[in-house]
Design a protein around this motif. Sequence first.
Motif, PDB file in Angstrom:
ATOM      1  N   UNK A 535       0.839  -1.208   0.000  1.00  0.00           N
ATOM      2  CA  UNK A 535       0.000   0.000   0.000  1.00  0.00           C
ATOM      3  C   UNK A 535       0.872   1.257   0.000  1.00  0.00           C
ATOM      4  N   UNK A 536       1.855   1.307   0.882  1.00  0.00           N
ATOM      5  CA  UNK A 536       2.687   2.512   0.951  1.00  0.00           C
ATOM      6  C   UNK A 536       3.477   2.715  -0.341  1.00  0.00           C
ATOM      7  N   UNK A 537       4.028   1.614  -0.884  1.00  0.00           N
ATOM      8  CA  UNK A 537       4.839   1.746  -2.093  1.00  0.00           C
ATOM      9  C   UNK A 537       3.998   2.186  -3.294  1.00  0.00           C
ATOM     10  N   UNK A 538       2.778   1.656  -3.404  1.00  0.00           N
ATOM     11  CA  UNK A 538       1.938   2.062  -4.534  1.00  0.00           C
ATOM     12  C   UNK A 538       1.407   3.479  -4.349  1.00  0.00           C
ATOM     13  N   UNK A 539       1.230   3.917  -3.102  1.00  0.00           N
ATOM     14  CA  UNK A 539       0.855   5.318  -2.870  1.00  0.00           C
ATOM     15  C   UNK A 539       1.969   6.239  -3.360  1.00  0.00           C
ATOM     16  N   UNK A 540       3.206   5.862  -3.082  1.00  0.00           N
ATOM     17  CA  UNK A 540       4.348   6.629  -3.596  1.00  0.00           C
ATOM     18  C   UNK A 540       4.420   6.549  -5.119  1.00  0.00           C
ATOM     19  N   UNK A 541       4.070   5.384  -5.640  1.00  0.00           N
ATOM     20  CA  UNK A 541       4.137   5.185  -7.083  1.00  0.00           C
ATOM     21  C   UNK A 541       3.143   6.083  -7.818  1.00  0.00           C
ATOM     22  N   UNK A 565      11.663   6.205  -0.429  1.00  0.00           N
ATOM     23  CA  UNK A 565      12.210   4.863  -0.689  1.00  0.00           C
ATOM     24  C   UNK A 565      11.134   3.817  -0.408  1.00  0.00           C
ATOM     25  N   UNK A 566      11.335   2.633  -0.960  1.00  0.00           N
ATOM     26  CA  UNK A 566      10.392   1.538  -0.714  1.00  0.00           C
ATOM     27  C   UNK A 566      10.391   1.174   0.773  1.00  0.00           C
ATOM     28  N   UNK A 567       9.259   0.687   1.234  1.00  0.00           N
ATOM     29  CA  UNK A 567       9.071   0.388   2.655  1.00  0.00           C
ATOM     30  C   UNK A 567      10.074  -0.651   3.146  1.00  0.00           C
ATOM     31  N   UNK A 568      10.519  -1.523   2.262  1.00  0.00           N
ATOM     32  CA  UNK A 568      11.520  -2.533   2.606  1.00  0.00           C
ATOM     33  C   UNK A 568      12.730  -1.921   3.284  1.00  0.00           C
ATOM     34  N   UNK A 569      13.076  -0.697   2.922  1.00  0.00           N
ATOM     35  CA  UNK A 569      14.298  -0.073   3.426  1.00  0.00           C
ATOM     36  C   UNK A 569      14.064   0.750   4.693  1.00  0.00           C
ATOM     37  N   UNK A 570      12.867   0.709   5.239  1.00  0.00           N
ATOM     38  CA  UNK A 570      12.600   1.391   6.495  1.00  0.00           C
ATOM     39  C   UNK A 570      13.317   0.729   7.658  1.00  0.00           C
ATOM     40  N   UNK A 571      13.807   1.530   8.566  1.00  0.00           N
ATOM     41  CA  UNK A 571      14.545   0.993   9.710  1.00  0.00           C
ATOM     42  C   UNK A 571      13.581   0.273  10.648  1.00  0.00           C
ATOM     43  N   UNK A 572      13.970  -0.930  11.047  1.00  0.00           N
ATOM     44  CA  UNK A 572      13.143  -1.745  11.939  1.00  0.00           C
ATOM     45  C   UNK A 572      13.838  -1.832  13.288  1.00  0.00           C
ATOM     46  N   UNK A 573      13.229  -1.204  14.276  1.00  0.00           N
ATOM     47  CA  UNK A 573      13.767  -1.262  15.639  1.00  0.00           C
ATOM     48  C   UNK A 573      13.062  -2.380  16.389  1.00  0.00           C
ATOM     49  N   UNK A 574      13.826  -3.367  16.765  1.00  0.00           N
ATOM     50  CA  UNK A 574      13.254  -4.515  17.463  1.00  0.00           C
ATOM     51  C   UNK A 574      12.638  -4.052  18.785  1.00  0.00           C
ATOM     52  N   UNK A 575      11.333  -4.246  18.908  1.00  0.00           N
ATOM     53  CA  UNK A 575      10.622  -3.848  20.119  1.00  0.00           C
ATOM     54  C   UNK A 575      10.068  -2.445  20.068  1.00  0.00           C
ATOM     55  N   UNK A 576      10.467  -1.651  19.072  1.00  0.00           N
ATOM     56  CA  UNK A 576       9.992  -0.268  18.955  1.00  0.00           C
ATOM     57  C   UNK A 576       9.609   0.037  17.503  1.00  0.00           C
ATOM     58  N   UNK A 577       8.641  -0.693  16.982  1.00  0.00           N
ATOM     59  CA  UNK A 577       8.224  -0.470  15.603  1.00  0.00           C
ATOM     60  C   UNK A 577       7.566   0.901  15.466  1.00  0.00           C
ATOM     61  N   UNK A 828      -6.879  11.807  -1.868  1.00  0.00           N
ATOM     62  CA  UNK A 828      -6.810  11.104  -0.586  1.00  0.00           C
ATOM     63  C   UNK A 828      -7.942  10.103  -0.472  1.00  0.00           C
ATOM     64  N   UNK A 829      -9.151  10.495  -0.852  1.00  0.00           N
ATOM     65  CA  UNK A 829     -10.297   9.586  -0.769  1.00  0.00           C
ATOM     66  C   UNK A 829     -10.070   8.338  -1.618  1.00  0.00           C
ATOM     67  N   UNK A 830      -9.496   8.499  -2.808  1.00  0.00           N
ATOM     68  CA  UNK A 830      -9.244   7.347  -3.666  1.00  0.00           C
ATOM     69  C   UNK A 830      -8.116   6.477  -3.119  1.00  0.00           C
ATOM     70  N   UNK A 831      -7.102   7.108  -2.516  1.00  0.00           N
ATOM     71  CA  UNK A 831      -6.016   6.334  -1.903  1.00  0.00           C
ATOM     72  C   UNK A 831      -6.499   5.530  -0.705  1.00  0.00           C
ATOM     73  N   UNK A 832      -7.612   5.952  -0.113  1.00  0.00           N
ATOM     74  CA  UNK A 832      -8.190   5.233   1.028  1.00  0.00           C
ATOM     75  C   UNK A 832      -9.273   4.246   0.602  1.00  0.00           C
ATOM     76  N   UNK A 837      -7.025  -0.392  -2.172  1.00  0.00           N
ATOM     77  CA  UNK A 837      -6.469  -1.277  -1.154  1.00  0.00           C
ATOM     78  C   UNK A 837      -6.555  -2.744  -1.545  1.00  0.00           C
ATOM     79  N   UNK A 838      -7.543  -3.088  -2.365  1.00  0.00           N
ATOM     80  CA  UNK A 838      -7.736  -4.491  -2.741  1.00  0.00           C
ATOM     81  C   UNK A 838      -7.363  -4.714  -4.201  1.00  0.00           C
ATOM     82  N   UNK A 839      -7.066  -5.961  -4.531  1.00  0.00           N
ATOM     83  CA  UNK A 839      -6.605  -6.257  -5.876  1.00  0.00           C
ATOM     84  C   UNK A 839      -7.751  -6.425  -6.874  1.00  0.00           C
ATOM     85  N   UNK A 840      -8.751  -7.224  -6.518  1.00  0.00           N
ATOM     86  CA  UNK A 840      -9.809  -7.555  -7.471  1.00  0.00           C
ATOM     87  C   UNK A 840     -11.035  -6.672  -7.229  1.00  0.00           C
TER      88      UNK A 840
END
Length: 840
Positions: A535-541, A565-577, A828-832, A837-840
Motif C-alpha cells: 500500500x505505501x509503495x503504490x501510494x508513492x508510485x 524509498x520503498x518500505x523494505x528499506x525502512x529501519x526496523x527497531x526490534x521492540x519499537x516499531x 486522498x479519498x481514492x487512496x483510502x 487497497x484491494x486487488x480484485x
Amino acid sequence: MREKTKVEDQFHGNGYADQGSPFSKIRLNLSKESLESLGISLVLRVLSLSLTTTVFAVAFPDAPKPKKAGPEPHWAFQMPVKTEVRSIDDAIFSSELEPVPPASKEVLLRRVFHVLTGLLPTEAQRQKFLGDSRSGSEWMKAVTEEALADPAFGERWARHWLDVARYADTKSAAIIRNENYPYAYTYRDWVVGAFNRDLPFDQFAHLQIAADLMDVPKSDLAALGFLNIGRAYQGGQHHLVIGDQIDVTMRGFMGLTVACARCHDHKSDPIPTADYYSLHAVFASSRVPKKLPIISEPEDSLGYRDFKKKRRELAQKVHQHVKGLVPEYEIPEDVFDFDIGKANRKLDQKGREQFHVLIGNVATLEATSPFAPARAMSLIEGNPRKGFIFDRGNPNARGEEVPRRFLKIFRKEGEVFTHKSGRLELAHRLTDHRNPLTARVWANRVWMHLTGSPLVDSPGDFGVECAKPLQLPLLDYLAVFLIENDWSSKALITHIMTSDTWQRSSQAPTRHFEIDPENRYLARANRKRKDLESWRDTALQVSRRLDRKMGGLPIEIDNPPYPPRRTLYGKIRRGYLPSLMRAFDFPGSEEASMKRTETITPMQALYLMNSPFLHQEARAVAKHAKTIPAIYEAVLQRPPAESELIATRAWLSQRKEHHSAGAWEYGYLLGGKFHHFPFAGQGRWSGSKVLPDAKLGWLHWNRDGGHPEADKAVVTSWTAPENLTVRFDGTLNRPSEHGNGITGKLMRSNGEILAEWSVAPTSKKRTRYHNISIKKGEKLWCVVDSMGNQDSDSFHWDPKFFDGEREIANAVTDFTGPSLPPRAQLAQALLLSNEFFYLD
C-alpha cells in the motif's frame, strides 16, 4: 479436477483420514458419526491414520519406504509423492462447486504485479499487455516473466523471507547502548539479490547456514546474517541466542518446532531433547569473528577518506580512555581491536560505562555513515564443542553427552556430523533426498504468497499436531516440481501463475461462499488486500515520488520528510516499531514470523485519514493530475464512470480548503481580530520556515505550545462539532527564568474572556474552567499574550476539552498541518478506497 470419493466426503475436515490422496484404495463401512456414537472416537483417530497406506511412486528412489505394518507415519514425515498428474489443475482435490471463470486481463495484470513486485503495472506495461491478443497461459507466462525480471521482484519477495528471518536493524528493546546492528542491511540486500538472480532454494538455505564453509564469493558471506540478526540479550545469554538460531533454522526451513524440546522431549513430535542439544552443539561450535569481513569497499572519495579519519580518531579515544585509567594498558597495533573483556576486568564501573559509550561512538559512525564499507554479519568455526543435555534447559546442570547430528527421525543409526562444527553438514541435510519437509514448506509458502492462503494453515509447524491438508496431493505435486526444476522459485511461481486455478476470478456466486467460505477447494481466487509495504509503495508510485534506488542503510520512513524509498528499506527497531508499522500488522522481530496476522480496524482508517504522509502523497497526485479523470487514472488506473464523475463534481463543489486539517486552527490576535498564520512548516504554524520571521517575529504555535510577541497574542482556536457543554483543562508552563512572564486566556471568538491565568518565569499553572455552553460551529480561543516583554516567552500548553469525563479535543494529540486542497482531498479519498487497497 479430481472428484472426491464418498469416504473422503464422510471424513472431510477430521485431519486424519485421507482427504485427498488420488491413490486411496480402501473404503470404510462405518461412518464417522456411527463410530462416534459408539463412544470410540479415539479408535476412529487411530483407524484413520492406518487406512491410508498407499504404494507411491516416490520422488527419490533411495528414500525410506513406508512401513508395512502399524500406524502410518505422519503425512509430513513421508517423502513427497510423484504421481502421473501433469498439472496443478489436475492435482486439486475438488468438490461439487463449479470453478468460476478466469478474471479479466485488467484484474490479472494488477494481480500479477502486486504479488510479484508489490507495485502497480506502469502505463507502458498496461498498454503492452492489455493490447496483447494472446490469452490464457501463453499471455500469463509473458506477463509473469516480465514481472519476475523486474528488480522489484527481489524487493517484494525478500520481505516475505525477512519475516521468517526475524529481520531487524537493532538488537533488542532491552539494549539501549550500541543498539544497532550496523550491517544488518547487508543481509537484507543479499536476500533481495538472491531472489532476483533466482538462487536455487536449496543453495539459498545452504548459504544462510554455512556460507563461510563453502567456496563462494565473499559477497555471499552476507547470507549468514540469517543466524546473526536475531534478538540479543543483556549479559550475553549465549544459550538463548543459540536457541533462537535453532528455532529460526528449523521452523524457517523445515516447519518443525524443535526449540520446544529445549527443556523436555517434544510434547507431540518425535523430537527428543537430545536432538535439540545435538543441534545446540553445532551452533555452539561456531562464533562471530571479532572483525566482520568487508564484502565491498566504497569508491575512494572525499567522504570515504573523511569517514576513515573520523573512525580512527574515535577508536583512539577508546584506547586513550583505558590508558588514562590503566597506565600499564598497551594500545594494540590495530586501533580497532577492542578487548572488551579485558577492559571490563580492569576498569571500575564509571570507567566501564565511559568505555562502552566511546565504543558506541565508533559503532554509531559505522552504522550511520553512507561511506562505511559494507561488512557481512558472518560466522567462523570455533573449536568443535561436545553436546550435553541441559537438565530442564539449565546450562549449569549438564547431563548426558550427545554428538552433533541431525534429527533422529530423519537420520540413520549412528549418523553424526564429523566436519568441524557440522554446520555445513546440517545445511545440506536441510535439503537432501532424505528430508521430506523443506521442499513442502517452501512450496507452501510460495503458494501462500501467490494466493493469499497457504495449503497448510500453519506454515511454520508441519508437526504431528498439524492436520493433513485437504490439498495434500497438490502440495506434494508442487514440492516435487520444485525439486525437479532445480529448486527454482521463479519456475515454481511461473508454473502456479499460469494455471487455470490461479487465474480464476475472486467474484463467485453466493453458493461458493456458503459451501466453502475458506476456499479450501480453490474454486475461486481469494480476494487479496494490500499489506503495509504494497500500500505505501503504490501510494508513492501513483504520486510519482517513488525512489527506486535499491539497497543501502535503513531509513526512517515514519518521520518527516517521509523519504520516498520503498518500505523494505525502512529501519526496523526490534521492540519499537514505528506507529505506521504497528497499525498495519507488520510483524515484530523478536522471533520468526511464518504468517502475518491480518486485521481490519477503524484505527487504520483514522490513522490514514490524518496521516501527514498520506496528505503529502495526495498533494503530489493533485499536483500532476489536474482534472478529476486524471486523478482517477493516476490512483485507480481507470477513468471514472459517468455516475462517478457526476457525484465527484458535486462532492468537490462542497469542499473548501481550510487553513488546518482538523478542528483546531492556528493564528494570532492583532487589533482584537483573529488572523490565520500564513504559513505552516517545520512542525509549527508560523510566519515562515525560519524564526524570527521578518513580519511576525518569534510568533508561532507548535504541538507543545508556542511563543507570543509584544503586540500580538498567539492563538489556537477550537471549533465545536455539535451543541455541547464542555469542561476545559490543561497546564500552562513558562519554563525560562528570563523576561517577566505570560498571560493565558480562554475566550470566545466574540471577544468574551471566560478565564485568565498569569504565569511568571519558571512557573506553571493549572488552567481549568467548567460548564462552557457552546453551539455547533462556535469557536473557543486559547490565547497566550506577553506581559510586555516578549523575551524568552516560549511556553508549553496542552489545552483539552471534555464532555463529562470523555475527552473530545486535545491540542497536543490533535495538532495538525494545513488542510488539503479539494483535488488533493479527492486523491486522498481514492487512496483510502477499497479499490486501491484491494486487488480484485
